[in-house]
Design a protein around this motif. Structure first.
Motif, mmCIF file in Angstrom:
data_model
loop_
_atom_site.group_PDB
_atom_site.id
_atom_site.type_symbol
_atom_site.label_atom_id
_atom_site.label_comp_id
_atom_site.label_asym_id
_atom_site.label_seq_id
_atom_site.Cartn_x
_atom_site.Cartn_y
_atom_site.Cartn_z
ATOM 1 N N GLY A 244 0.882 -1.206 -0.005
ATOM 2 C CA GLY A 244 -0.176 -0.028 0.056
ATOM 3 C C GLY A 244 0.529 1.292 0.118
ATOM 4 N N SER A 245 2.024 1.233 0.042
ATOM 5 C CA SER A 245 2.855 2.411 0.084
ATOM 6 C C SER A 245 3.129 3.171 -1.525
ATOM 7 C CB SER A 245 4.411 1.960 0.419
ATOM 8 O OG SER A 245 4.606 1.461 1.644
ATOM 9 N N ILE A 246 2.958 2.313 -2.475
ATOM 10 C CA ILE A 246 3.140 2.806 -3.732
ATOM 11 C C ILE A 246 2.088 2.265 -4.580
ATOM 12 C CG2 ILE A 246 5.449 3.868 -3.542
ATOM 13 C CD1 ILE A 246 6.233 1.454 -4.949
ATOM 14 N N PRO A 247 1.677 2.988 -5.401
ATOM 15 C CA PRO A 247 0.653 2.290 -6.573
ATOM 16 C C PRO A 247 1.459 1.426 -7.425
ATOM 17 C CG PRO A 247 0.948 4.341 -7.422
ATOM 18 C CD PRO A 247 1.706 4.456 -5.683
ATOM 19 N N ASP A 248 0.830 0.474 -8.009
ATOM 20 C CA ASP A 248 1.457 -0.709 -8.860
ATOM 21 C C ASP A 248 1.303 -0.185 -10.292
ATOM 22 O OD1 ASP A 248 2.483 -2.728 -10.259
ATOM 23 O OD2 ASP A 248 0.844 -4.003 -9.756
ATOM 24 N N GLU A 249 2.066 0.791 -10.656
ATOM 25 C CA GLU A 249 2.235 1.614 -11.873
ATOM 26 C C GLU A 249 3.697 1.888 -12.226
ATOM 27 O OE1 GLU A 249 0.686 6.026 -10.642
ATOM 28 O OE2 GLU A 249 -0.667 4.472 -10.943
ATOM 29 N N MET A 250 3.823 1.989 -13.588
ATOM 30 C CA MET A 250 5.198 2.191 -14.180
ATOM 31 C C MET A 250 5.782 3.728 -13.502
ATOM 32 S SD MET A 250 5.894 -0.682 -15.636
ATOM 33 C CE MET A 250 7.368 -0.392 -16.701
ATOM 34 N N HIS A 251 7.118 3.836 -13.123
ATOM 35 C CA HIS A 251 7.340 5.025 -12.556
ATOM 36 C C HIS A 251 8.883 4.940 -12.644
ATOM 37 C CE1 HIS A 251 7.614 2.527 -8.991
ATOM 38 N NE2 HIS A 251 8.902 3.357 -8.737
ATOM 39 N N LEU A 284 19.597 -3.158 -8.488
ATOM 40 C CA LEU A 284 20.048 -1.764 -8.854
ATOM 41 C C LEU A 284 19.243 -1.215 -10.214
ATOM 42 C CD1 LEU A 284 21.861 0.838 -8.907
ATOM 43 C CD2 LEU A 284 23.652 -0.198 -10.145
ATOM 44 N N ILE A 285 18.437 -0.348 -9.972
ATOM 45 C CA ILE A 285 17.730 0.334 -11.068
ATOM 46 C C ILE A 285 18.630 1.657 -11.436
ATOM 47 C CG2 ILE A 285 15.498 1.261 -11.789
ATOM 48 C CD1 ILE A 285 14.396 -0.632 -10.035
ATOM 49 N N ASN A 286 18.782 1.849 -12.766
ATOM 50 C CA ASN A 286 19.492 2.883 -13.024
ATOM 51 C C ASN A 286 18.423 4.081 -13.384
ATOM 52 O OD1 ASN A 286 22.220 1.997 -13.397
ATOM 53 N ND2 ASN A 286 21.792 1.281 -15.503
ATOM 54 N N PRO A 287 19.043 5.453 -13.545
ATOM 55 C CA PRO A 287 18.086 6.525 -13.668
ATOM 56 C C PRO A 287 17.491 6.341 -14.787
ATOM 57 C CG PRO A 287 20.286 7.156 -12.989
ATOM 58 C CD PRO A 287 20.325 5.751 -13.321
ATOM 59 N N GLY A 288 16.162 6.806 -14.870
ATOM 60 C CA GLY A 288 15.319 6.790 -16.034
ATOM 61 C C GLY A 288 14.552 5.596 -16.390
ATOM 62 N N GLU A 289 14.965 4.415 -15.701
ATOM 63 C CA GLU A 289 14.516 3.230 -15.995
ATOM 64 C C GLU A 289 12.957 2.920 -15.544
ATOM 65 O OE1 GLU A 289 17.899 -0.019 -16.989
ATOM 66 O OE2 GLU A 289 17.351 0.370 -14.783
ATOM 67 N N GLU A 290 12.168 2.992 -16.266
ATOM 68 C CA GLU A 290 10.629 2.708 -15.989
ATOM 69 C C GLU A 290 10.243 1.436 -15.320
ATOM 70 O OE1 GLU A 290 7.798 4.444 -16.507
ATOM 71 O OE2 GLU A 290 8.748 6.484 -17.046
ATOM 72 N N HIS A 291 9.909 1.228 -14.388
ATOM 73 C CA HIS A 291 9.557 0.105 -13.424
ATOM 74 C C HIS A 291 8.273 0.133 -12.770
ATOM 75 C CE1 HIS A 291 12.105 2.438 -10.475
ATOM 76 N NE2 HIS A 291 11.423 1.795 -9.615
ATOM 77 N N ALA A 292 7.869 -1.120 -12.121
ATOM 78 C CA ALA A 292 6.532 -1.041 -11.397
ATOM 79 C C ALA A 292 6.804 -2.078 -10.222
ATOM 80 C CB ALA A 292 5.228 -1.253 -11.965
ATOM 81 N N LEU A 293 6.490 -1.931 -9.118
ATOM 82 C CA LEU A 293 6.830 -2.546 -7.835
ATOM 83 C C LEU A 293 5.522 -2.821 -7.103
ATOM 84 C CD1 LEU A 293 9.464 -4.003 -6.354
ATOM 85 C CD2 LEU A 293 9.480 -1.876 -5.108
ATOM 86 N N ALA A 294 5.182 -4.227 -6.792
ATOM 87 C CA ALA A 294 4.374 -4.607 -5.767
ATOM 88 C C ALA A 294 4.386 -5.733 -5.336
ATOM 89 C CB ALA A 294 2.770 -4.326 -6.648
ATOM 90 N N PRO A 295 3.798 -6.108 -4.169
ATOM 91 C CA PRO A 295 3.883 -7.324 -3.349
ATOM 92 C C PRO A 295 3.062 -8.494 -4.308
ATOM 93 C CG PRO A 295 3.137 -5.776 -1.850
ATOM 94 C CD PRO A 295 3.207 -5.129 -3.156
ATOM 95 N N SER A 296 3.679 -9.584 -4.470
ATOM 96 C CA SER A 296 3.351 -10.672 -5.476
ATOM 97 C C SER A 296 2.716 -11.581 -4.765
ATOM 98 C CB SER A 296 4.616 -11.480 -6.241
ATOM 99 O OG SER A 296 5.299 -11.941 -5.235
ATOM 100 N N MET A 297 2.593 -11.591 -3.405
ATOM 101 C CA MET A 297 1.510 -12.562 -2.545
ATOM 102 C C MET A 297 0.986 -11.761 -1.545
ATOM 103 S SD MET A 297 4.434 -15.542 -2.557
ATOM 104 C CE MET A 297 3.390 -16.804 -1.719
ATOM 105 N N THR A 298 -0.123 -12.491 -0.937
ATOM 106 C CA THR A 298 -0.524 -11.914 0.433
ATOM 107 C C THR A 298 0.288 -12.236 1.433
ATOM 108 O OG1 THR A 298 -1.659 -14.067 0.862
ATOM 109 C CG2 THR A 298 -2.778 -12.435 -0.553
ATOM 110 N N GLY A 299 0.029 -11.507 2.474
ATOM 111 C CA GLY A 299 1.010 -11.651 3.779
ATOM 112 C C GLY A 299 1.811 -10.431 3.839
ATOM 113 N N GLU A 300 2.716 -10.598 4.886
ATOM 114 C CA GLU A 300 3.665 -9.266 5.250
ATOM 115 C C GLU A 300 4.583 -9.199 4.049
ATOM 116 O OE1 GLU A 300 7.040 -8.556 8.649
ATOM 117 O OE2 GLU A 300 5.502 -10.020 9.024
#
Length: 320
Positions: A244-251, A284-300
């Motif tokens: 819930g910290s960030i939306p699952d969308e490219m940034h 390591l993600i380089n400057p300008g690289e579009e990516h999305a991040l989200a938990p892939s399973m339920t739980g902590e």
């Protein structure tokens, strides 16, 4: 041209060095393993394997130790930040390690003030791992050891040259021509290393995992930075993400960014690929690289994110 996939170091692929520092033969410290994940780190050994050699303004490393194994008292001139990935760890500091101590549990993070002698010990019941962020491309140029550490090491066959390289007399190694042993700090020089009281350290330099989980419920929790929970400008900033910290969308980010999962499994997507990051992995993600991040399973689910800033690596910032 590398992709994000090429800049992931899996926990299970980490390659340790058991001779990274001067206390590698000293009883009580001779079972520790040192890992250099991104950047050169501060190892004193030519045996150290560096997983990703990119220079991004800070280093990522780790220390793995079995129970009752300790890392000897030393000091840094740039930031040394640890979070506990596995186990229970006792951190201690001061000229003889008696100025203060506290116990860090899994997920807790410690931004150790520069210019003080510090050490740490695995006090858990199993092999433990702490992940490290070190300020500067050269991590401050190395470490300064308390005099008794150098003396103990020489009694067990390891000599540190003034060039910052270790020589093992048990293997027949000797100091090269023109290289002297690293001199011991004098009593006058030792006066510059403060005995920081424990209340100041806990208040200003320690953040607890479950507090961060609460703070990161709806937005990233700022952990280390000019306006963060732990106020400092070490050349990088650290925030903490949970579900819930960030939306699952490219940034993307305009500075190098390192993702370090603590708990759970995180799906990382980018243009043309995706993978799952697991606890102990480093990406390591380089400057300008579009990516999305989200938990892939339920739980902590929790993750530390480290980003380069324009602040130069140096001494702990005191707000002045």
């Amino acid at each position: 041209m590398t992709t994000i996939q090429d800049r992931i170091v899996r926990y299970g692929d980490l390659r340790p060095c058991k001779t990274a520092f001067i206390d590698a033969h000293t009883p009580g410290s001779d079972q520790k393993e040192n890992f250099t994940i991104i950047g050169g780190g501060v190892s004193e050994s030519p045996d150290q394997h560096v997983h990703i050699t990119d220079q991004i303004g800070f280093n990522i490393g780790a220390a793995g130790q079995p129970p009752k194994c300790r890392n000897s008292l030393h000091s840094h001139t740039t930031a040394e930040v640890f979070f506990v990935l596995k186990g229970r760890w006792r951190f201690f500091w001061g000229r003889y390690g008696t100025a203060g101590e506290f116990v860090a549990e899994e997920g807790d993070i410690f931004n150790i003030p520069t210019g003080i002698f510090r050490g740490f010990e695995n006090i858990g019941t199993d092999y433990g791992m702490i992940m490290a962020v070190l300020g500067g491309d050269d991590a401050g140029g190395g470490v300064t050891w308390a005099p008794q550490v150098i003396e103990d090491a020489s009694n067990h066959g390891l000599v540190l040259g003034e060039n910052g390289t270790l020589y093992d007399t048990k293997k027949g190694e000797t100091l090269p021509q023109g290289v002297n042993p690293m001199p011991l700090l004098t009593e006058e020089e030792l006066k510059a290393f403060p005995e920081v009281p424990v209340d100041g350290v806990i208040r200003d330099y320690v953040a607890r995992y479950w507090d961060l989980m609460a703070l990161a419920g709806k937005q990233p929790a700022k952990v280390i930075g000019e306006d963060a929970l732990l106020k400092d400008k070490p050349g990088f900033e650290i925030d903490f993400l949970s579900r819930g910290s960030i939306p699952d969308e490219m940034h993307s980010h305009d500075k190098p960014t390192v993702l370090m999962p603590m708990r759970g499994h995180w799906k990382l997507r980018w243009q043309g690929g995706e993978t799952v990051l697991n606890p102990g992995d480093t990406c390591l993600i380089n400057p300008g690289e579009e990516h999305a991040l989200a938990p892939s399973m339920t739980g902590e689910a929790s993750l530390y994110r480290v980003r380069t800033t324009d602040d130069p690596a140096g001494l702990t910032w005191t707000g002045s």
